[in-house]
Design an enzyme around this catalytic site. Structure first.
Site, short mmCIF file in Angstrom:
data_model
loop_
_atom_site.label_atom_id
_atom_site.label_comp_id
_atom_site.label_asym_id
_atom_site.label_seq_id
_atom_site.Cartn_x
_atom_site.Cartn_y
_atom_site.Cartn_z
N ASP A 50 0.94 -1.17 -0.07
CA ASP A 50 -0.22 -0.12 -0.03
C ASP A 50 0.93 1.31 -0.01
OD1 ASP A 50 0.69 -0.65 2.64
OD2 ASP A 50 -0.65 0.93 3.39
N GLU B 48 0.18 -0.94 5.84
CA GLU B 48 1.27 -0.49 6.67
C GLU B 48 0.97 1.08 6.78
OE1 GLU B 48 5.02 1.36 7.83
OE2 GLU B 48 3.88 1.83 5.83
N GLU B 49 0.59 1.79 5.75
CA GLU B 49 0.41 3.24 5.92
C GLU B 49 -0.54 3.76 6.76
OE1 GLU B 49 2.89 4.85 5.11
OE2 GLU B 49 3.66 4.19 3.13
#
Length: 398
Positions: free
Chosen positions: A82, A144-145
């Site tokens: 992502d 993850e972001e």
């Protein structure tokens, strides 16, 4: 995908694969199914085994590939697929079409961190030759972001299948310098439920913003305590835990007592500090405020929810993985960073982890994000050398 990506041609080099990966808009609020499909199909051309895992949202997928012996142990290379949004950013070209200029490859996610993912995939044929005595695991994760929940779901799945690697490298952009420690991050939202009234008769209401103000003061005092008397962890900037109130909202018009307010806060903890304990302490400090609000009216009070929980990372300087990465990169020392990664989640799951990847974190999340081709070339060599050293007899810690 962009029109200039030919689906009939299988890309093999790192820049070719990066071009294909950047063409997928994997902004964190979007599904990752399409890019995971592409990666799985790419791996299938080399006969690599894969397993998927997912979270509660539709279309959000992780992928775990094993090269070599199908078992636990060996080394893992991990990258998230992502990326952050391009909304409101002034790009000079299409952010989802890779552009090369003067040795730089421009595109959303090129540095953070599709460049490392591309290098992982380009190395697969060599990994297949290398991974004869110990497996090489490839992790591809979502979100993850925003929450790092993809890595959590991945670890649950890998543990259930008894396929935990012995060690892991997370390829966040560090200019291929080893990072053995980072701060943890806990983000929480407090919701203050008051009762509206006309401001000329405020006794008839419960002011949610006033209650929120008490929380802001408590957080400010806590930040000062960390700075003056908190645990010190040299190597971080700043070398102590930090906390802040980052987002606050509430009220409608000035002459109405606000019935609702929200406050988003975060702690960035050095290893050894417990962010959940700090959240508990804050709620205990606000307990009299909450009780007074509920006494005034039963529907009033303070609620809280955890938005992001990212544990800190701390790998010993003396650990064998630290020494291996230092030798391969030629680094004289290791680093500490104040931002978070998935590495702490892997470490919490029992996998010693280090952060080391191509590109500069300074380029991440910005318009015209880029990674130097020279960094990708260096990463290609890095992956093959680390895999060779890690998979040889006695190459990995027990």
């Amino acid at each position: 995908m962009s029109a200039d990506v030919d689906p009939d041609r299988t890309p093999r080099t790192t820049p070719e694969i990066l071009r294909a990966l950047v063409a997928f808009d994997t902004t964190s609020d979007r599904p990752t199914a399409s890019i995971i499909d592409w990666i799985e199909d790419h791996l299938a051309t080399s006969g690599v085994r894969c397993s998927r895992s997912h979270g509660p949202e539709d279309g959000k997928w992780n992928l775990h590939a094993i090269i070599g012996p199908d078992r636990a142990g060996g080394i893992a290379f991990s990258g998230h697929v992502d990326c952050v949004t391009v909304a409101g950013q002034d790009w000079t070209s299409d952010p989802f079409t890779l552009r090369e200029e003067s040795g730089r490859l421009y595109g959303r996610g090129s540095a953070d961190m599709k460049g490392f993912v591309a290098a992982m995939l380009a190395a697969v044929p060599d990994f297949q030759t290398i991974a004869t005595q110990a497996p090489i695991h490839l992790f591809f994760t979502f979100d993850e972001e925003v929450t790092c929940d993809g890595a959590r779901h991945l670890m649950t799945d890998v543990q259930a299948r008894d396929r935990l690697p012995s060690v892991c490298i997370v390829g966040e952009p560090t200019m291929l310098q080893p990072v053995i420690a980072h701060k943890g991050r806990l983000a929480a939202r407090l919701t203050f439920r008051g009762r509206s009234a006309h401001s000329s008769t405020p006794d008839g209401g419960v002011n949610a913003i006033h209650a929120m103000g008490r929380a802001i003061v408590a957080i400010e005092n806590s930040a000062a305590r960390f700075a003056t008397a908190g645990r010190r962890a040299e190597g971080f900037k700043p070398p102590y835990t930090t906390t802040q109130a980052g987002l606050a909202s509430g009220g409608q018009v000035l002459n109405i007592v606000p019935e609702r307010a929200t406050l988003e806060i975060e702690w960035r903890t050095v290893p050894g500090d417990d962010a959940h304990a700090e959240l508990t302490a804050l709620l205990e400090e606000l307990a009299p405020v909450d009780a007074a609000m509920r006494h005034a009216h039963p529907e009033c009070g303070i609620d809280h929810e955890v938005m992001c929980d990212l544990p800190p990372l701390a790998l010993p300087e003396t650990y064998a993985l630290t020494d291996l990465i230092r030798q391969v990169t030629g680094a004289n020392r290791t680093g500490h960073v104040s931002y978070g990664t998935e590495a702490g989640i892997y470490q919490r799951a029992g996998v010693p982890t280090i952060v080391c990847g191509p590109g500069d974190i300074a380029q991440a999340h910005k318009p015209d994000e880029w990674i130097a081709r020279s960094q990708l070339d260096a990463c290609d060599a890095f992956l093959r050398t680390v895999a060779t050293r890690a998979c040889c007899a006695g190459g990995l810690p027990a």
